[in-house]
Design an enzyme around this catalytic site. Structure first.
Site, PDB file in Angstrom:
ATOM      1  N   PHE A 128      -2.531   0.668   5.136  1.00 49.64           N
ATOM      2  CA  PHE A 128      -1.840   0.846   5.286  1.00 49.64           C
ATOM      3  C   PHE A 128      -2.265   1.603   5.925  1.00 49.64           C
ATOM      4  O   PHE A 128      -1.784   3.068   5.402  1.00 49.64           O
ATOM      5  CB  PHE A 128      -0.392   0.851   4.858  1.00 49.64           C
ATOM      6  CG  PHE A 128       0.886   0.938   5.434  1.00 49.64           C
ATOM      7  CD1 PHE A 128       0.973   0.001   6.428  1.00 49.64           C
ATOM      8  CD2 PHE A 128       1.136   2.289   5.583  1.00 49.64           C
ATOM      9  CE1 PHE A 128       2.375  -0.128   7.119  1.00 49.64           C
ATOM     10  CE2 PHE A 128       1.872   1.790   6.924  1.00 49.64           C
ATOM     11  CZ  PHE A 128       2.789   1.397   7.815  1.00 49.64           C
ATOM     12  N   ASP A 213      -7.616   9.260   5.990  1.00 51.56           N
ATOM     13  CA  ASP A 213      -5.855   8.639   5.996  1.00 51.56           C
ATOM     14  C   ASP A 213      -4.784   9.550   4.798  1.00 51.56           C
ATOM     15  O   ASP A 213      -4.613   8.985   4.317  1.00 51.56           O
ATOM     16  CB  ASP A 213      -5.735   7.964   6.259  1.00 51.56           C
ATOM     17  CG  ASP A 213      -4.325   7.925   6.405  1.00 51.56           C
ATOM     18  OD1 ASP A 213      -3.339   8.324   6.559  1.00 51.56           O
ATOM     19  OD2 ASP A 213      -3.334   6.422   7.312  1.00 51.56           O
ATOM     20  N   LYS A 242       3.640  12.441   8.153  1.00 55.07           N
ATOM     21  CA  LYS A 242       5.036  12.527   7.145  1.00 55.07           C
ATOM     22  C   LYS A 242       5.729  13.560   6.414  1.00 55.07           C
ATOM     23  O   LYS A 242       6.594  13.978   7.659  1.00 55.07           O
ATOM     24  CB  LYS A 242       5.009  11.627   5.696  1.00 55.07           C
ATOM     25  CG  LYS A 242       4.584   9.783   6.343  1.00 55.07           C
ATOM     26  CD  LYS A 242       4.769   9.545   4.822  1.00 55.07           C
ATOM     27  CE  LYS A 242       4.969   7.595   5.422  1.00 55.07           C
ATOM     28  NZ  LYS A 242       3.981   7.012   5.024  1.00 55.07           N
TER      29      LYS A 242
HETATM   30  C1  LIG Z   1       3.074   5.618   6.783  1.00 57.92           C
HETATM   31  C2  LIG Z   1       1.739   6.048   6.450  1.00 57.92           C
HETATM   32  C3  LIG Z   1       1.227   5.534   8.107  1.00 57.92           C
HETATM   33  C4  LIG Z   1       2.128   5.182   9.697  1.00 57.92           C
HETATM   34  O1  LIG Z   1       2.657   6.283   9.856  1.00 57.92           O
HETATM   35  P1  LIG Z   1       3.861   6.411  10.819  1.00 57.92           P
HETATM   36  O2  LIG Z   1       5.026   7.607  10.703  1.00 57.92           O
HETATM   37  O3  LIG Z   1       5.181   5.234  10.141  1.00 57.92           O
HETATM   38  O4  LIG Z   1       3.676   5.723  11.825  1.00 57.92           O
HETATM   39  C5  LIG Z   1       0.114   5.920   8.534  1.00 57.92           C
HETATM   40  N1  LIG Z   1      -1.150   5.543   7.314  1.00 57.92           N
HETATM   41  C6  LIG Z   1      -0.833   5.890   5.841  1.00 57.92           C
HETATM   42  C7  LIG Z   1      -1.098   6.400   4.539  1.00 57.92           C
HETATM   43  C8  LIG Z   1       1.276   6.023   6.175  1.00 57.92           C
HETATM   44  O5  LIG Z   1       1.684   6.534   4.434  1.00 57.92           O
END
Ligand SMILES: *Cc1c(COP(=O)(O)O)cnc(C)c1O
Length: 388
Positions: A128, A213, A242
């Site tokens: 993700f 990430d 986040k």
């Molecule tokens: C939540 C998340 C994203 C996307 O973030 P958004 O602020 O929803 O665009 C990307 N990578 C990871 C690992 C995430 O948990």
């Protein structure tokens, strides 16, 4: 009748206000919030220092264009670089923007050294990285990409934990490997430290970039400032978002000097990214969560939570399959589908959220109190005994 589009499967509950680890619903009930906006409210709800920061900054300056100097952003970038591997930072507003900017930086690096064909990004299948067009195709998930074709090219995928599949997928056109050190949405799957070290070695051998990430697992969530720190490796590019501003929208890409050299004036931009209000909050969060004492406390809470959860696993082996994660990024993997379990936790006033692989994801604020963890454990124990 709701005029909001139906793209979310929302629970029938809304909240009036929050305080620390708790949320208070519009119908007068008190919930222990172990979702915290999905690892966003790193200091819980309405933290007094964040409230003060927003109040003070909102009287001074909210937004100016990136055409001008933004001292609050300079300050936050400096803190991030001094704390981590990074030499430079680009601010965004969200996680998906941060991962996209990370991909852009990787491609631009190879372009700038005369290798424009080295532009493919290798990711884990069903990972993700966000919901924008490029990010969903980076994730390589059928569910997320269905109906959103044509396919955005430039992404390859390997299977989690399959080193042969990984090596086979690296070609002369691979620019970077992008993975989450701890897969959040993907079921709180931790990439073991020795695998991260091997990944770094592989990237060095093949002369490709490593993008980690840390949008979900970063900013002290794992018990270290970055989850990959434990493996003692360095990344080339790290998107974060986040938890960085405790609930205020923010995102950033951290880069080393080599990569950042490709991002010359005009190559990337964002209207909102890095505005003074977001930066002010980011600075306050950073001062608190990057502190060693604070991190030690996260580790302490984590150790306590994990040991108690593992006891529940022993007590209810037919319900709990595995306790996963690190720090306060915790997954209870159930033997079967987790929907009913999460619903029952909510009925007992504990909010949690699902992740892949039948996982109940638990994301307390990083400053959670032991007695709040105890309350959660009591509810989890009760639900296990009732479901049995
Ligand atoms: C939540 C998340 C994203 C996307 O973030 P958004 O602020 O929803 O665009 C990307 N990578 C990871 C690992 C995430 O948990």
């Amino acid at each position: 009748m709701s005029f909001l589009a139906k793209n979310y499967n929302r629970k029938n509950i809304s909240f009036k206000y929050g305080k620390g680890s708790y949320l208070f619903s519009t119908n007068g009930k008190k919930y222990l919030d172990f979702v915290q906006g999905i690892a966003v409210n790193s200091l819980g709800h309405a933290h007094p220092k964040l409230v003060k920061t927003i109040r003070d900054q909102s009287k001074k300056l909210w937004h100016v264009s990136n055409a001008f100097q933004i001292p609050e952003g300079e300050k936050l970038a400096k803190k991030l670089c001094q704390k981590t591997f990074a030499d430079y930072v680009m601010f965004q507003n969200s996680g998906a923007e941060a991962t996209e900017a990370a991909i852009k930086a990787a491609r631009r690096y190879f372009y700038s050294i005369g290798k424009p064909k080295k532009n493919r990004i290798l990711c884990i299948r069903n990972s993700f990285h966000g919901r924008t067009l490029a990010a969903i195709f980076a994730s390589g998930s059928k569910k997320m990409t269905q109906g959103f074709g044509p396919k955005v090219p430039g992404f390859d995928h390997f299977v989690f934990g399959n080193h042969i599949s990984l090596k086979k997928k690296i070609t002369k056109n691979t620019a970077a490997i992008m993975v989450e050190p701890i897969m959040g949405e993907g079921g709180i799957r931790v990439i073991p430290d020795f695998c991260l070290r091997e990944l770094r070695k592989l990237c060095n051998q093949k002369k490709i970039l490593l993008i980690l990430d840390e949008v979900q697992c970063g900013i002290s969530r794992s018990g270290e400032f970055f989850a990959f720190e434990k493996s003692k490796i360095f990344a080339d590019i790290v998107p974060i978002a986040k938890g960085l501003a405790g609930g205020f929208p923010i995102g950033a890409v951290l880069m080393n000097k080599k990569v950042a050299a490709g991002m010359t004036p005009g190559t990337h931009g964002s209207t909102f990214g890095g505005n003074p209000l977001a930066m002010a909050v980011g600075n306050t969060v950073m001062d608190i969560v990057s502190n060693k004492k604070f991190l030690n406390n996260v580790k302490k809470s984590s150790k306590y939570f994990f040991s108690k959860l593992n006891k529940l696993k022993e007590k209810y082996p037919s319900i709990i399959k595995e306790i996963r994660g690190r720090g306060l990024l915790i997954g209870i993997q159930l033997q079967t589908d987790q929907t009913k379990f999460i619903k029952k936790l909510m009925d007992n006033k504990l909010l949690t959220i699902r992740a892949a692989e039948n996982v109940v994801r638990i994301l307390p604020p990083l400053n959670v109190k032991i007695k709040e963890i105890d309350s959660a454990l009591k509810i989890i124990d009760k639900v296990c005994s009732e479901i049995k």
